[in-house]
Design a protein around this motif. Structure first.
Motif, PDB file in Angstrom:
ATOM      1  N   LEU A  20       7.791  46.366  10.112  1.00 34.99           N
ATOM      2  CA  LEU A  20       8.242  45.054   9.641  1.00 34.99           C
ATOM      3  C   LEU A  20       7.856  43.947  10.629  1.00 34.99           C
ATOM      4  CD1 LEU A  20      10.090  43.642   7.415  1.00 34.99           C
ATOM      5  CD2 LEU A  20      11.857  43.702   9.156  1.00 34.99           C
ATOM      6  N   PHE A  21       8.023  44.212  11.910  1.00 39.70           N
ATOM      7  CA  PHE A  21       7.745  43.193  12.922  1.00 39.70           C
ATOM      8  C   PHE A  21       6.254  42.849  13.030  1.00 39.70           C
ATOM      9  CE2 PHE A  21      11.864  44.565  15.224  1.00 39.70           C
ATOM     10  CZ  PHE A  21      12.589  43.622  14.523  1.00 39.70           C
ATOM     11  N   LYS A  22       5.435  43.629  12.329  1.00 41.17           N
ATOM     12  CA  LYS A  22       3.991  43.318  12.308  1.00 41.17           C
ATOM     13  C   LYS A  22       3.723  42.163  11.340  1.00 41.17           C
ATOM     14  CE  LYS A  22       1.869  47.364  14.187  1.00 41.17           C
ATOM     15  NZ  LYS A  22       2.337  48.737  14.119  1.00 41.17           N
ATOM     16  N   LYS A  23       4.692  41.957  10.418  1.00 39.01           N
ATOM     17  CA  LYS A  23       4.525  40.879   9.425  1.00 39.01           C
ATOM     18  C   LYS A  23       5.101  39.584   9.981  1.00 39.01           C
ATOM     19  CE  LYS A  23       5.404  44.164   5.674  1.00 39.01           C
ATOM     20  NZ  LYS A  23       6.379  44.528   4.659  1.00 39.01           N
ATOM     21  N   PRO A  24       4.700  38.445   9.429  1.00 39.99           N
ATOM     22  CA  PRO A  24       5.309  37.194   9.903  1.00 39.99           C
ATOM     23  C   PRO A  24       6.787  37.134   9.515  1.00 39.99           C
ATOM     24  CG  PRO A  24       3.814  36.785   8.065  1.00 39.99           C
ATOM     25  CD  PRO A  24       3.687  38.234   8.382  1.00 39.99           C
ATOM     26  N   LEU A  25       7.606  36.534  10.365  1.00 41.43           N
ATOM     27  CA  LEU A  25       9.031  36.446  10.083  1.00 41.43           C
ATOM     28  C   LEU A  25       9.300  35.277   9.124  1.00 41.43           C
ATOM     29  CD1 LEU A  25      11.174  38.394  11.263  1.00 41.43           C
ATOM     30  CD2 LEU A  25      11.904  36.544  12.757  1.00 41.43           C
ATOM     31  N   ASN A  26       9.688  35.590   7.900  1.00 42.45           N
ATOM     32  CA  ASN A  26      10.022  34.562   6.917  1.00 42.45           C
ATOM     33  C   ASN A  26      11.233  35.045   6.116  1.00 42.45           C
ATOM     34  OD1 ASN A  26       9.080  36.490   5.064  1.00 42.45           O
ATOM     35  ND2 ASN A  26       7.011  35.643   5.134  1.00 42.45           N
ATOM     36  N   GLU A  27      11.571  34.310   5.074  1.00 45.67           N
ATOM     37  CA  GLU A  27      12.773  34.652   4.312  1.00 45.67           C
ATOM     38  C   GLU A  27      12.748  36.091   3.797  1.00 45.67           C
ATOM     39  OE1 GLU A  27      14.864  32.524   0.680  1.00 45.67           O
ATOM     40  OE2 GLU A  27      14.011  31.096   2.136  1.00 45.67           O
ATOM     41  N   GLU A  28      11.579  36.462   3.308  1.00 46.22           N
ATOM     42  CA  GLU A  28      11.417  37.796   2.719  1.00 46.22           C
ATOM     43  C   GLU A  28      11.581  38.898   3.774  1.00 46.22           C
ATOM     44  OE1 GLU A  28       7.875  40.132   0.550  1.00 46.22           O
ATOM     45  OE2 GLU A  28       7.863  37.953   0.278  1.00 46.22           O
ATOM     46  N   THR A  29      10.919  38.710   4.922  1.00 48.89           N
ATOM     47  CA  THR A  29      10.997  39.747   5.963  1.00 48.89           C
ATOM     48  C   THR A  29      12.387  39.769   6.620  1.00 48.89           C
ATOM     49  OG1 THR A  29       9.780  38.202   7.364  1.00 48.89           O
ATOM     50  CG2 THR A  29       8.572  40.126   6.584  1.00 48.89           C
ATOM     51  N   LEU A  30      13.042  38.628   6.647  1.00 45.97           N
ATOM     52  CA  LEU A  30      14.405  38.605   7.202  1.00 45.97           C
ATOM     53  C   LEU A  30      15.357  39.401   6.313  1.00 45.97           C
ATOM     54  CD1 LEU A  30      14.855  34.995   8.618  1.00 45.97           C
ATOM     55  CD2 LEU A  30      15.028  37.126   9.885  1.00 45.97           C
ATOM     56  N   GLU A  31      15.138  39.294   5.003  1.00 46.35           N
ATOM     57  CA  GLU A  31      15.953  40.068   4.065  1.00 46.35           C
ATOM     58  C   GLU A  31      15.725  41.557   4.261  1.00 46.35           C
ATOM     59  OE1 GLU A  31      15.847  39.314  -0.218  1.00 46.35           O
ATOM     60  OE2 GLU A  31      16.385  37.241   0.290  1.00 46.35           O
ATOM     61  N   GLU A  32      14.458  41.884   4.447  1.00 50.72           N
ATOM     62  CA  GLU A  32      14.072  43.277   4.674  1.00 50.72           C
ATOM     63  C   GLU A  32      14.697  43.787   5.993  1.00 50.72           C
ATOM     64  OE1 GLU A  32      12.610  45.378   2.845  1.00 50.72           O
ATOM     65  OE2 GLU A  32      11.642  46.876   4.134  1.00 50.72           O
ATOM     66  N   LEU A  33      14.694  42.912   6.975  1.00 53.28           N
ATOM     67  CA  LEU A  33      15.294  43.256   8.267  1.00 53.28           C
ATOM     68  C   LEU A  33      16.778  43.598   8.090  1.00 53.28           C
ATOM     69  CD1 LEU A  33      15.235  43.263  11.448  1.00 53.28           C
ATOM     70  CD2 LEU A  33      15.772  40.839  11.339  1.00 53.28           C
TER      71      LEU A  33
END
Ligand SMILES: Nc1nc2c(ncn2[C@@H]2O[C@H](COP(=O)(O)OP(=O)(O)OP(=O)(O)O)[C@@H](O)[C@H]2O)c(=O)[nH]1
Ligand SMILES: [Mg+2]
Length: 305
Positions: A30-43
């Protein structure tokens, strides 16, 4: 304590394998992707799955977001390092040492049904014996004959003294006899098993106070440790158990069992964050050597490596 800590190197890591596979492995990706709304939800989803609990999930998410704002070029490893440092920070005040200054030291082991109390009593006794201490086990679970037999089997196997009574006897009487015997025989430690009790059954919860009072009659400042055994596989429910037990009887620490085979290893962090009750040991298997003194570094390393 150091002697059995050394032999446990690798066991904690192995026990947390399942948690790691749903926590640090997906986080690294996950941390390889840019941190945005979508990845924060995934986090948030990943942290929830490892049983970190809602307050800790929000805490970590906010920390990582602000870290990202300050470090736009941070790598996946940097983020993992950040979450590791933050976990160590949360656990930093967790003092896992036992109060063993009194002789004999009385340790009362409590918890709900099946959490691993009897096995933990045996493992504790074995660990202390290995350190050269004179240990006495007390079969304070008089509820079922099988419970007394189970502890007797362990005591015979480990060659440890046992004080027991007939089934259905008053558990407080067993505690009284055991603490008195330990005092008379010059034992270093008494470890008292107790019957499993649902935190909702108030009469059984009051019984714990009686056991403590009886122990005090023999040694005024005892029990020196009252340890709550929690099954790590029960996840967030363990926190409710800890809260209610602590209301009835002041706990001095927690033991989290069955971390092996559980994907909910994040519960350790979550429970300390919420309860601030020290985690003293973790159970990583069914054998006598499968109880490890809780080490912050070992745990955090195993969780996020
Ligand atoms: N895998 C694993 N199993 C464990 C661990 N600790 C205890 N167990 C197992 O959990 C089961 C229940 O353990 P007990 O020690 O009997 O639990 P208890 O709390 O005394 O149960 P009651 O007296 O019935 O309330 C047993 O099969 C143990 O071998 C652990 O750390 N890991
Ligand atoms: Mg038991």
């Amino acid at each position: 304590m150091f002697s059995f800590l050394k032999s446990g190197i690798g066991k904690v890591k192995k026990a947390l394998l399942k948690t790691r596979s749903i926590l640090s492995d997906p986080l690294r990706l996950l941390f390889k992707k840019p941190l945005n709304e979508e990845t924060l939800e995934e986090l948030e989803r990943i942290l929830f799955e490892a049983d970190l609990g809602s307050s800790l999930v929000s805490h970590f998410t906010e920390k990582l977001e602000s870290y990202h704002k300050k470090n736009k070029t941070a790598s996946s490893d940097d983020f993992l390092k950040e979450i590791k440092t933050e976990s160590e920070e949360i656990l930093k005040t967790c003092d896992s040492t036992l109060n063993l200054s009194a002789s004999p030291t009385v340790i009362l082991v409590v918890g709900v049904n099946g959490s691993g109390k009897t096995t933990t009593c045996a493992k504790l006794a074995h660990n202390f014996k290995k350190e050269g201490k004179k240990v006495l086990l007390a079969a304070g679970d008089t509820f079922r004959a099988a419970a007394i037999d189970q502890l007797k089997l362990w005591a015979d196997k480990l060659d440890i003294e046992l004080v027991k009574s007939s089934p259905k006897a008053d558990p407080s009487a067993v505690i009284f006899d055991a603490v008195s015997a330990a005092k008379a025989r010059g034992c270093d430690i008494v470890i008292a098993d107790t019957a499993g009790r649902l935190q909702s059954k108030t009469d059984l919860m009051h019984e714990l106070e009686k056991m403590r009072a009886v122990s005090k009659k023999v040694i005024p400042d005892s029990p020196h440790e009252t340890l709550l055994v929690l099954d790590a596989t029960t996840g967030q429910n363990a926190i409710d158990q800890a809260k209610i037990f602590n209301e009835y009887t002041p706990l001095t620490g927690l033991i989290l069992t069955k971390l092996d085979g559980s994907a909910k290893g994040g519960i350790v962090l979550s429970i300390y964050h919420q309860m601030k009750l020290p985690i003293k040991f973790i159970g990583v298997g069914e054998k006598q050597d499968d109880l490890m003194p809780f080490s912050i570094k070992e745990y955090v390393d195993a969780l996020f490596s």
